[in-house]
Design a protein around this motif. Structure first.
Motif, PDB file in Angstrom:
ATOM      1  N   GLY A   5       0.820  -1.211   0.000  1.00 37.90           N
ATOM      2  CA  GLY A   5       0.000   0.000   0.000  1.00 37.90           C
ATOM      3  C   GLY A   5       0.848   1.251   0.000  1.00 37.90           C
ATOM      4  O   GLY A   5       2.079   1.217   0.100  1.00 37.90           O
ATOM      5  N   ALA A   6       0.173   2.369  -0.109  1.00 37.18           N
ATOM      6  CA  ALA A   6       0.864   3.666  -0.073  1.00 37.18           C
ATOM      7  C   ALA A   6       1.340   3.939   1.352  1.00 37.18           C
ATOM      8  O   ALA A   6       0.589   3.728   2.309  1.00 37.18           O
ATOM      9  N   PRO A   7       2.588   4.394   1.506  1.00 39.46           N
ATOM     10  CA  PRO A   7       3.087   4.684   2.851  1.00 39.46           C
ATOM     11  C   PRO A   7       2.323   5.842   3.486  1.00 39.46           C
ATOM     12  O   PRO A   7       1.967   6.803   2.821  1.00 39.46           O
ATOM     13  N   HIS A   8       2.042   5.691   4.770  1.00 39.93           N
ATOM     14  CA  HIS A   8       1.434   6.768   5.561  1.00 39.93           C
ATOM     15  C   HIS A   8       2.562   7.389   6.375  1.00 39.93           C
ATOM     16  O   HIS A   8       3.259   6.694   7.111  1.00 39.93           O
ATOM     17  N   LEU A   9       2.770   8.671   6.246  1.00 43.64           N
ATOM     18  CA  LEU A   9       3.944   9.318   6.836  1.00 43.64           C
ATOM     19  C   LEU A   9       3.730   9.610   8.327  1.00 43.64           C
ATOM     20  O   LEU A   9       3.374  10.708   8.726  1.00 43.64           O
ATOM     21  N   THR A  10       3.956   8.598   9.137  1.00 44.28           N
ATOM     22  CA  THR A  10       3.899   8.751  10.588  1.00 44.28           C
ATOM     23  C   THR A  10       5.240   9.281  11.078  1.00 44.28           C
ATOM     24  O   THR A  10       6.222   9.325  10.328  1.00 44.28           O
ATOM     25  N   ASP A  11       5.290   9.655  12.342  1.00 36.98           N
ATOM     26  CA  ASP A  11       6.566  10.095  12.914  1.00 36.98           C
ATOM     27  C   ASP A  11       7.600   8.971  12.852  1.00 36.98           C
ATOM     28  O   ASP A  11       8.787   9.227  12.606  1.00 36.98           O
ATOM     29  N   ALA A  12       7.155   7.731  13.049  1.00 36.68           N
ATOM     30  CA  ALA A  12       8.082   6.593  12.963  1.00 36.68           C
ATOM     31  C   ALA A  12       8.644   6.467  11.544  1.00 36.68           C
ATOM     32  O   ALA A  12       9.839   6.195  11.371  1.00 36.68           O
ATOM     33  N   GLU A  13       7.786   6.672  10.534  1.00 36.14           N
ATOM     34  CA  GLU A  13       8.248   6.644   9.142  1.00 36.14           C
ATOM     35  C   GLU A  13       9.279   7.753   8.895  1.00 36.14           C
ATOM     36  O   GLU A  13      10.304   7.516   8.264  1.00 36.14           O
ATOM     37  N   ILE A  14       8.984   8.945   9.363  1.00 40.78           N
ATOM     38  CA  ILE A  14       9.911  10.068   9.160  1.00 40.78           C
ATOM     39  C   ILE A  14      11.248   9.759   9.820  1.00 40.78           C
ATOM     40  O   ILE A  14      12.307   9.921   9.210  1.00 40.78           O
ATOM     41  N   ARG A  15      11.208   9.309  11.074  1.00 42.49           N
ATOM     42  CA  ARG A  15      12.461   9.001  11.789  1.00 42.49           C
ATOM     43  C   ARG A  15      13.267   7.927  11.059  1.00 42.49           C
ATOM     44  O   ARG A  15      14.476   8.051  10.899  1.00 42.49           O
ATOM     45  N   GLU A  16      12.597   6.871  10.591  1.00 39.90           N
ATOM     46  CA  GLU A  16      13.294   5.793   9.877  1.00 39.90           C
ATOM     47  C   GLU A  16      13.906   6.312   8.589  1.00 39.90           C
ATOM     48  O   GLU A  16      15.060   6.048   8.275  1.00 39.90           O
ATOM     49  N   ARG A  17      13.131   7.054   7.821  1.00 37.94           N
ATOM     50  CA  ARG A  17      13.586   7.539   6.516  1.00 37.94           C
ATOM     51  C   ARG A  17      14.677   8.597   6.639  1.00 37.94           C
ATOM     52  O   ARG A  17      15.465   8.780   5.721  1.00 37.94           O
ATOM     53  N   MET A  18      14.744   9.284   7.751  1.00 39.92           N
ATOM     54  CA  MET A  18      15.763  10.315   7.976  1.00 39.92           C
ATOM     55  C   MET A  18      16.907   9.803   8.851  1.00 39.92           C
ATOM     56  O   MET A  18      17.796  10.575   9.222  1.00 39.92           O
ATOM     57  N   SER A  19      16.935   8.517   9.151  1.00 45.59           N
ATOM     58  CA  SER A  19      17.917   7.982  10.095  1.00 45.59           C
ATOM     59  C   SER A  19      19.361   8.102   9.618  1.00 45.59           C
ATOM     60  O   SER A  19      20.280   8.012  10.419  1.00 45.59           O
ATOM     61  N   GLY A  20      19.589   8.327   8.352  1.00 42.51           N
ATOM     62  CA  GLY A  20      20.948   8.499   7.847  1.00 42.51           C
ATOM     63  C   GLY A  20      21.477   9.912   8.013  1.00 42.51           C
ATOM     64  O   GLY A  20      22.621  10.185   7.655  1.00 42.51           O
ATOM     65  N   ASN A  21      20.666  10.814   8.553  1.00 38.37           N
ATOM     66  CA  ASN A  21      21.085  12.199   8.788  1.00 38.37           C
ATOM     67  C   ASN A  21      21.156  12.442  10.278  1.00 38.37           C
ATOM     68  O   ASN A  21      20.129  12.487  10.957  1.00 38.37           O
ATOM     69  N   LEU A  22      22.382  12.592  10.764  1.00 38.74           N
ATOM     70  CA  LEU A  22      22.600  12.776  12.192  1.00 38.74           C
ATOM     71  C   LEU A  22      22.617  14.254  12.564  1.00 38.74           C
ATOM     72  O   LEU A  22      23.056  15.094  11.780  1.00 38.74           O
ATOM     73  N   CYS A  23      22.141  14.532  13.771  1.00 36.01           N
ATOM     74  CA  CYS A  23      22.170  15.891  14.329  1.00 36.01           C
ATOM     75  C   CYS A  23      22.859  15.805  15.678  1.00 36.01           C
ATOM     76  O   CYS A  23      22.316  15.230  16.626  1.00 36.01           O
ATOM     77  N   ARG A  24      24.041  16.386  15.764  1.00 37.33           N
ATOM     78  CA  ARG A  24      24.803  16.330  17.014  1.00 37.33           C
ATOM     79  C   ARG A  24      24.113  17.099  18.137  1.00 37.33           C
ATOM     80  O   ARG A  24      24.323  16.820  19.306  1.00 37.33           O
ATOM     81  N   CYS A  25      23.285  18.077  17.780  1.00 39.72           N
ATOM     82  CA  CYS A  25      22.594  18.886  18.787  1.00 39.72           C
ATOM     83  C   CYS A  25      21.326  18.212  19.300  1.00 39.72           C
ATOM     84  O   CYS A  25      20.790  18.621  20.326  1.00 39.72           O
ATOM     85  N   GLY A  26      20.815  17.239  18.597  1.00 37.88           N
ATOM     86  CA  GLY A  26      19.624  16.522  19.035  1.00 37.88           C
ATOM     87  C   GLY A  26      18.316  17.236  18.732  1.00 37.88           C
ATOM     88  O   GLY A  26      17.370  17.145  19.508  1.00 37.88           O
TER      89      GLY A  26
END
Length: 181
Positions: free
Chosen positions: A132-153
């Motif tokens: 199905g079509a992905p539903h953009l939950t916060d978990a989806e966003i976090r997973e999809r952006m997991s390759g971008n680190l932020c040292r400040c948090g």
């Protein structure tokens, strides 16, 4: 022996003569003076160097410029202008999705690429139904952006910014006449 490489960066054509081992990141920073692209780890682990190449997000420290001969490259500074920010740039400001700002250009480019992937129906590791079509939950966003680190948090605010901008027009602004952004 150098190789000729043609890149269109933020709407402007560039013809370069590069060592074949030159990364996209080094071509942008060292040869073209595009400083919005950051060199973090230089090993593809932090995402600070993320740019859009032909509309897809890549880690520019890992890609060889010669492999992208003829490509369209868009960096964070090519997404919008100070008077006309890209919707994701504006969302990052509105949601305070940055602190020191070092990772922000890569975060913004990655978010644009990630939202394009979602719109094409590409599932992630946490998508419950890959048919199905992905539903953009916060978990989806976090997973999809997991390759971008932020040292400040600033992750909570980054997720909020992306959630807020998810339906925005993702095309970059047109370059200004005369080559200025």
């Amino acid at each position: 022996m150098n190789v000729p490489v043609h890149l269109t960066v933020n709407g402007h054509d560039h013809h370069l003569d590069l060592d074949p081992r030159t990364s996209v990141l080094d071509a942008l920073r060292d040869h073209l003076g595009v400083m919005s692209v950051k060199k973090g780890c230089d090993h593809g682990q932090c995402g600070a160097c993320t740019v859009l190449v032909d509309g897809e997000r890549i880690l520019s420290c890992l890609g060889l410029a010669a492999s992208y001969d003829g490509a369209q490259v868009v960096t964070a500074e090519g997404l919008g202008t100070p008077g006309n920010l890209h919707p994701l740039q504006q969302a990052f400001l509105d949601h305070d999705g940055l602190q020191c700002g070092y990772c922000t250009p890569g975060q913004v480019c990655s978010a644009v690429g990630m939202l394009r992937e979602v719109r094409r129906g590409m599932p992630s590791h946490v998508t419950p139904d890959v048919q199905g079509a992905p539903h953009l939950t916060d978990a989806e966003i976090r997973e999809r952006m997991s390759g971008n680190l932020c040292r400040c948090g600033a992750y909570v605010n980054i997720v909020a910014a992306i959630r807020d901008a998810q339906h925005a027009d993702l095309a970059p602004a047109e370059p200004r006449p005369g080559g200025q952004r």
